[in-house]
Design an enzyme around this catalytic site. Structure first.
Site, PDB file in Angstrom:
ATOM      1  N   ALA A  29       0.850  -1.207   0.000  1.00 61.88           N
ATOM      2  CA  ALA A  29       0.000   0.000   0.000  1.00 61.88           C
ATOM      3  C   ALA A  29       0.876   1.244   0.000  1.00 61.88           C
ATOM      4  CB  ALA A  29      -0.909  -0.024   1.235  1.00 61.88           C
ATOM      5  N   GLY A  33       0.945   1.147  -5.079  1.00 62.43           N
ATOM      6  CA  GLY A  33      -0.223   0.318  -4.763  1.00 62.43           C
ATOM      7  C   GLY A  33      -1.429   1.147  -4.351  1.00 62.43           C
ATOM      8  N   ALA A 239      14.077   0.552 -19.095  1.00 65.38           N
ATOM      9  CA  ALA A 239      14.585   1.393 -20.189  1.00 65.38           C
ATOM     10  C   ALA A 239      13.918   2.772 -20.166  1.00 65.38           C
ATOM     11  CB  ALA A 239      14.338   0.706 -21.534  1.00 65.38           C
ATOM     12  N   CYS A 293      13.229   5.962  -7.680  1.00 65.06           N
ATOM     13  CA  CYS A 293      13.423   4.981  -8.757  1.00 65.06           C
ATOM     14  C   CYS A 293      14.530   5.242  -9.770  1.00 65.06           C
ATOM     15  CB  CYS A 293      12.098   4.771  -9.471  1.00 65.06           C
ATOM     16  SG  CYS A 293      10.883   4.061  -8.357  1.00 65.06           S
TER      17      CYS A 293
END
Ligand code: NAD
Ligand code: UGA
Length: 495
Positions: A29, A33, A239, A293
């Site tokens: 979560a 999510g 990518a 990320c």
């Protein structure tokens, strides 16, 4: 192949042979999510969505008025669906048992130990989810890998599931990476550029792809739903992030050239972006990219390439993150250089700590790196961010990763809830996040309570620099030099 498969899926959707997904479960979560499943519940009132997490604190927040993450538009969606067809709980077993389709949306950080430390993706949370599903599942389940993972992670999930399959239980594993960006998550989910669905090339695989396609069809047009092989889907996600990060590093590399030559990076970015083959997005020079990320996915790509003996490929992508490191360090050094080569015992007001505007997320925020550098040099930091909680800033700057002297750092940082108080007696303002509200401040009023000469370092290029110079600020920004500032510096900053 893609066209064939799409036709096949559309046919099976219309033939009435579908299993009909009624219950969806999402394990994890978090930033992905929570918003993703809230939007599914909102757009698919005929589906019951159950979001589960091992963290009791996080689930408690999802069930409260103050959600665990800040995202424009998210509160409204959750308010409309929660308790109707959207549920948050810690009951992972029950949610998995009831679900026809299970999203795995847990974190996949870089490994902090062992082989591939600092680069390879840590898949321990993914594996735990697969084992949990194998332990409690009944009937047929579609397991959807939503987390960002290395190529062939779906294969590992399939292996764990098939090695533990009980009689009467069957699985199909799909890849469905998420492309939302924080701060615009709801907008991105409601109107995605594309949805990728990767599946096994078999009748069962295509049927599972059809089920997930059917969910997205509730609001996403068919032409935006791309079906492909599982491995292509997994690699496309890595990518995409690598390409985006590469653009930011490319323009940041040009910003250093601009500062050295007298060119203006905004003008260069505009000119370059006008080429329709290049396009104008993601060309905003900055203090560097952050977020949970870009860095980890780039390093993961580098690691995969190295493991495959593709050293040149690994070195190529490594440069994108090296350039980011260079940009953050360069900015911190420039601040120190301008402040007469020392920030020891000087007070700097830091505006913005989140890694970008419209989020309270600080993961890999360039602010952590710039602040740590300044703290290392003995600066006192008065930090203000409209959304980041005090405890988060404190823990980011005193963590073992940020400093070896947490007690010393603790004494040097002060967190403010009012930007005007943060600048009182400060030698400089440092802008590290592009929050819109920073553009609306009364900088004349701020200047009047600051030490002189007063400096302003705009790491996001969001302010009107000419006006600030006219007010009397010594202004510095990324990718541009102001000639009048140089005169100021040679005259000792006499305004
Ligand atoms: P997050 O850390 O915000 O959330 C992950 C959640 O999973 C946490 O709440 C954690 O408690 C829970 N969790 C971990 N293991 C669990 C388990 N075994 N059982 C139950 N719950 C468990 O992470 P996130 O930012 O939502 O990212 C999730 C994935 O999505 C990552 O792979 C990330 O790379 C990817 N992704 C993130 C973004 C983004 O903007 N944050 C965008 C696209 C893709
Ligand atoms: C990024 C991608 O944009 C998403 O598509 C992806 O799903 C997500 O990563 C992920 O996999 O986690 P996010 O990190 O939330 O999303 O935010 P971005 O808008 O991409 O910004 C990342 C960083 O780059 C921020 O620090 C931002 O300030 C910086 N940036 C971005 C620039 O410095 N200049 C730009 O022109 C654009």
């Amino acid at each position: 192949m893609n066209v064939f498969r799409l036709t096949h899926i559309t046919t099976s959707l219309h033939s009435g042979s579908r299993m009909v997904v009624k219950n969806v479960c999402c394990i994890g979560a978090g930033y992905v999510g929570g918003p993703t499943c809230s939007v599914i519940a909102w757009k698919c009132p005929d589906i019951r969505v159950h979001v589960v997490d091992k963290s009791q604190a996080r689930i408690k927040q999802w069930n409260s008025d103050k959600l665990p993450i800040y995202e424009p538009g998210l509160d409204e969606v959750v308010k409309e669906c929660r308790g109707r067809n959207l549920f948050f709980s810690n009951d992972i077993d029950q949610a998995v048992r009831e679900a026809d389709l299970i999203f795995i949306s847990v974190n996949t950080p870089s490994k902090t130990y062992g082989i591939g430390k600092g680069r390879a993706a840590d898949l321990k949370h993914i594996e735990l989810c697969a084992r949990k599903i194998a332990e409690v599942a009944e009937g047929h389940k579609i397991v959807v890998e939503k987390s960002t993972v290395p190529v062939r992670a779906a294969e590992s999930i399939s292996h764990i599931l098939s090695a533990n399959t009980k009689p009467g239980v069957s699985y199909q594993v799909l890849s469905n990476p998420e492309f939302l960006a924080e701060g615009t998550a709801i907008e991105n989910l409601v109107n995605p550029d594309r949805v990728l669905i990767g599946g096994e090339e078999s009748a069962e695989g295509e049927a599972a792809v059809g089920e997930l396609t059917w969910i997205y069809h509730h609001w996403v047009p068919q032409h935006k739903i791309i079906t492909l092989s599982t491995w292509s889907s997994e690699l496309s996600k890595l990518a995409s992030n690598a390409f985006l990060a590469q653009r930011v590093s490319s323009i940041n590399a040009i910003s250093a050239l601009c500062e050295a030559t007298g060119a203006d990076v905004s003008q260069v970015a505009y000119a370059v972006g006008k080429d329709s083959r290049i396009g104008s997005k993601f060309l905003q020079a900055s203090v560097g990219f952050g977020g949970s990320c870009f860095q980890k996915d780039l390093l993961n790509l580098v690691y995969i390439a190295e493991c495959l003996n593709l050293h040149e490929v690994a070195m190529y992508w490594q440069q994108v993150t090296d350039m980011n490191e260079y940009q953050r360090t360069r900015f911190a050094k420039r601040i120190i250089g301008c402040l007469f080569n020392t920030v020891t015992d000087k007070t700097l007001a830091v505006f913005g700590f989140a890694f970008k505007k419209n989020t309270g997320d600080t993961r890999e925020s360039p602010a952590i790196f710039v602040c740590s550098h300044l703290l290392e040099e003995g600066a006192r930091l008065n930090i203000y961010d409209p959304k980041v909680e005090r405890q988060q800033i404190e823990s980011d700057l005193t963590s073992a990763r940020a400093t070896s002297e947490p007690e010393r750092v603790e004494k040097l940082i002060h967190i403010y809830t009012d930007p005007y108080q943060a600048v009182t007696d400060a030698h400089a303002i440092v802008i590290l996040t592009e929050w819109d509200e920073f553009k609306t401040y009364d900088y004349k009023k701020m200047l009047s309570v600051m030490k002189k000469p007063a400096f302003l370092f705009d790491g996001r290029k969001i302010l009107d620099h000419e006006s600030l110079i006219n007010l009397g600020f010594h202004t510095e920004t990324i990718g541009k030099r102001f000639t009048r500032n140089t005169l100021l510096r040679s005259s000792g900053g006499d305004l």
